[in-house]
Design a protein around this motif. Structure first.
Motif, short mmCIF file in Angstrom:
data_model
loop_
_atom_site.label_atom_id
_atom_site.label_comp_id
_atom_site.label_asym_id
_atom_site.label_seq_id
_atom_site.Cartn_x
_atom_site.Cartn_y
_atom_site.Cartn_z
N GLU A 1 -46.95 -64.90 -30.17
CA GLU A 1 -47.09 -66.31 -30.52
C GLU A 1 -47.49 -67.15 -29.31
O GLU A 1 -48.36 -68.02 -29.40
CB GLU A 1 -45.77 -66.83 -31.11
CG GLU A 1 -45.47 -66.31 -32.50
CD GLU A 1 -44.09 -66.74 -32.97
OE1 GLU A 1 -43.44 -67.55 -32.27
OE2 GLU A 1 -43.66 -66.25 -34.04
N PHE A 2 -46.88 -66.88 -28.17
CA PHE A 2 -47.19 -67.63 -26.95
C PHE A 2 -48.66 -67.44 -26.56
O PHE A 2 -49.37 -68.40 -26.24
CB PHE A 2 -46.27 -67.17 -25.82
CG PHE A 2 -46.44 -67.94 -24.54
CD1 PHE A 2 -45.71 -69.09 -24.30
CD2 PHE A 2 -47.33 -67.51 -23.56
CE1 PHE A 2 -45.87 -69.80 -23.12
CE2 PHE A 2 -47.49 -68.21 -22.37
CZ PHE A 2 -46.76 -69.36 -22.16
N ASP B 1 -36.63 -61.50 -30.07
CA ASP B 1 -37.76 -60.80 -30.71
C ASP B 1 -38.91 -60.76 -29.72
O ASP B 1 -39.81 -61.60 -29.74
CB ASP B 1 -38.16 -61.52 -32.00
CG ASP B 1 -39.18 -60.74 -32.83
OD1 ASP B 1 -39.80 -59.82 -32.27
OD2 ASP B 1 -39.36 -61.05 -34.02
N SER C 1 -42.84 -60.55 -31.12
CA SER C 1 -43.33 -61.73 -31.84
C SER C 1 -43.44 -62.94 -30.92
O SER C 1 -44.41 -63.70 -30.99
CB SER C 1 -42.39 -62.06 -33.01
OG SER C 1 -42.42 -61.03 -33.96
N THR C 2 -42.45 -63.14 -30.06
CA THR C 2 -42.48 -64.28 -29.14
C THR C 2 -43.68 -64.19 -28.20
O THR C 2 -44.38 -65.18 -27.97
CB THR C 2 -41.18 -64.34 -28.32
OG1 THR C 2 -40.08 -64.52 -29.21
CG2 THR C 2 -41.22 -65.49 -27.33
N GLU D 1 -37.05 -71.98 -24.51
CA GLU D 1 -37.16 -71.38 -25.84
C GLU D 1 -37.92 -70.06 -25.80
O GLU D 1 -37.59 -69.12 -26.53
CB GLU D 1 -37.84 -72.36 -26.80
CG GLU D 1 -36.98 -73.55 -27.19
CD GLU D 1 -35.66 -73.12 -27.83
OE1 GLU D 1 -35.69 -72.23 -28.70
OE2 GLU D 1 -34.61 -73.66 -27.45
N THR D 2 -38.93 -69.99 -24.97
CA THR D 2 -39.68 -68.73 -24.84
C THR D 2 -38.78 -67.63 -24.30
O THR D 2 -38.81 -66.49 -24.77
CB THR D 2 -40.89 -68.92 -23.92
OG1 THR D 2 -41.76 -69.91 -24.48
CG2 THR D 2 -41.66 -67.62 -23.75
N ARG D 3 -37.96 -67.96 -23.30
CA ARG D 3 -37.05 -66.96 -22.74
C ARG D 3 -36.05 -66.49 -23.81
O ARG D 3 -35.78 -65.28 -23.92
CB ARG D 3 -36.30 -67.54 -21.55
CG ARG D 3 -35.38 -66.55 -20.86
CD ARG D 3 -34.61 -67.22 -19.72
NE ARG D 3 -35.50 -67.60 -18.65
CZ ARG D 3 -35.88 -66.77 -17.67
NH1 ARG D 3 -35.45 -65.52 -17.66
NH2 ARG D 3 -36.68 -67.19 -16.71
N ARG D 4 -35.52 -67.40 -24.59
CA ARG D 4 -34.58 -67.02 -25.65
C ARG D 4 -35.28 -66.15 -26.69
O ARG D 4 -34.72 -65.17 -27.20
CB ARG D 4 -34.02 -68.27 -26.33
CG ARG D 4 -33.05 -69.06 -25.46
CD ARG D 4 -32.65 -70.34 -26.16
NE ARG D 4 -31.75 -71.15 -25.35
CZ ARG D 4 -31.46 -72.42 -25.59
NH1 ARG D 4 -32.00 -73.04 -26.64
NH2 ARG D 4 -30.64 -73.08 -24.79
N GLY D 5 -36.51 -66.52 -27.01
CA GLY D 5 -37.26 -65.75 -28.00
C GLY D 5 -37.54 -64.33 -27.53
O GLY D 5 -37.50 -63.39 -28.33
N LEU D 6 -37.79 -64.16 -26.24
CA LEU D 6 -38.03 -62.81 -25.72
C LEU D 6 -36.82 -61.92 -25.92
O LEU D 6 -36.94 -60.74 -26.25
CB LEU D 6 -38.37 -62.88 -24.23
CG LEU D 6 -39.74 -63.43 -23.85
CD1 LEU D 6 -39.86 -63.55 -22.34
CD2 LEU D 6 -40.87 -62.57 -24.39
#
Length: 252
Positions: A131-132, A124, A127-128, A116-121
Motif C-alpha cells: 500500500e505504501f 500485516d 499489505s502495508t 501508522e506504517t510501522r504499526r502496519g508492518l
C-alpha cells in the motif's frame, strides 16, 4: 573514460528498480546499482544514517556521481556531506532534506503517517508495504503498469522487517537542511509535479539552498518519474553526468 554513476533505490525496494535505467544507459555510463541495508537480500545489521552512508561509500566502485530516489536520495545527500571527495555530483529524485513535517517545515509526511506504517508492518507486513509503495505512483501516467511493476519487484526480492524499520527511523529523524549550503558539487534535483511525498515546492526550496543545483520539474509525474518517464529521465541523467566528466575526470 566512461562516467561513473551509482544508484540507490528508495524504501522497500531493491536495486533491481534501476534495471530499466541501466539498460538505457548501457554504453554511455558505467552504472552501479546498490541495495540499501535490509533490502534486496542484504542483512540489516547496519543502522543509523551515518552508518548507512558509510556503507554506501565503502561499496562504491570509486568516486563518481550518486543518484538516489527518496530514502536513497537522503543517504546520497548525506554521503556528499560526509565524503565530499567521493561525490562528484548528485542526482536527487523525489528527495527532501527532511521527510517529516515540523513547525518550521510544512512539507513531507505527517509523523503520524510513519507511526501508522510501522504499526502496519508489525500487523500485516506485505499489505502495508504494498500500500505504501502503490500510493507513490497512483498519480503517474500508466499507474496500473507501474503498480504491477512494483508488486513484482516486491515479490521477487522482499526487504526484511528490520531493514524497513531502520529505514523508517531515518525518514523520521534525519534533517539535513543545515548541511545544504556547504555541498559544493553539481546537483540535479528531479521533482514530480504530482509528488505527494516530496512536494516539488520543497525540492525547489532545497535547490535554492544548494550552491550549484538545478531543478527539473517533471510534468504529470508523481514520486517515481524514472518509471513513468523512463526515456526522458535516462537522457537527462546521461546528459548531466556526461557534462561533469571533462571537468571532474580529466577527459581529453
Amino acid at each position: 573514460m566512461t562516467a561513473s554513476l551509482t544508484c540507490l533505490p528508495g524504501w522497500g525496494v531493491s536495486a533491481r528498480i534501476w534495471d530499466p535505467l541501466q539498460s538505457r544507459l548501457a554504453g554511455r555510463l558505467d552504472v552501479q546499482a546498490l541495495d540499501l541495508p535490509g533490502h534486496g537480500g542484504r542483512d540489516a545489521l547496519v543502522v543509523g544514517l551515518n552508518n548507512w552512508t558509510d556503507d554506501l561509500v565503502e561499496r562504491m566502485a570509486g568516486p563518481g556521481v550518486l543518484l538516489g530516489w527518496s530514502l536513497g536520495g537522503l543517504v546520497c545527500l548525506n554521503a556528499a556531506r560526509r565524503h565530499p571527495g567521493q561525490v562528484r555530483g548528485l542526482i536527487l529524485v523525489g528527495c527532501l532534506p527532511r521527510f517529516v513535517r515540523g513547525g518550521d517545515w510544512p512539507w513531507g509526511m505527517k509523523p503520524s503517517a510513519l507511526t501508522e506504517t510501522r504499526r502496519g508492518l508489525a500487523a500485516d507486513f506485505a499489505s502495508t508495504l504494498q500500500e505504501f509503495l502503490m500510493l507513490q505512483v497512483l498519480a503517474e501516467p500508466g499507474a496500473r503498469h507501474l503498480v504491477r511493476q512494483l508488486r513484482n519487484e516486491l515479490l521477487a526480492r522482499p526487504p526484511s522487517l528490520p531493514g524497513l524499520e531502520a529505514g523508517l527511523d531515518l525518514l523520521h529523524e534525519a534533517d539535513l537542511r543545515p548541511a545544504l549550503a556547504g555541498l559544493d558539487m553539481p546537483v540535479l534535483a528531479v521533482a514530480g509535479e504530482r509528488d505527494r511525498m516530496a512536494h516539488p515546492d520543497a525540492m525547489a526550496w532545497m535547490v535554492d539552498q544548494l550552491p550549484r543545483a538545478q531543478l527539473w520539474r517533471v510534468a504529470r509525474a508523481a514520486h517515481a518519474p524514472f518509471l513513468s518517464h523512463e526515456r526522458e529521465f535516462a537522457d537527462r541523467v546521461a546528459s548531466f553526468v556526461e557534462d561533469l566528466t571533462p571537468a571532474t575526470e580529466g577527459a581529453t
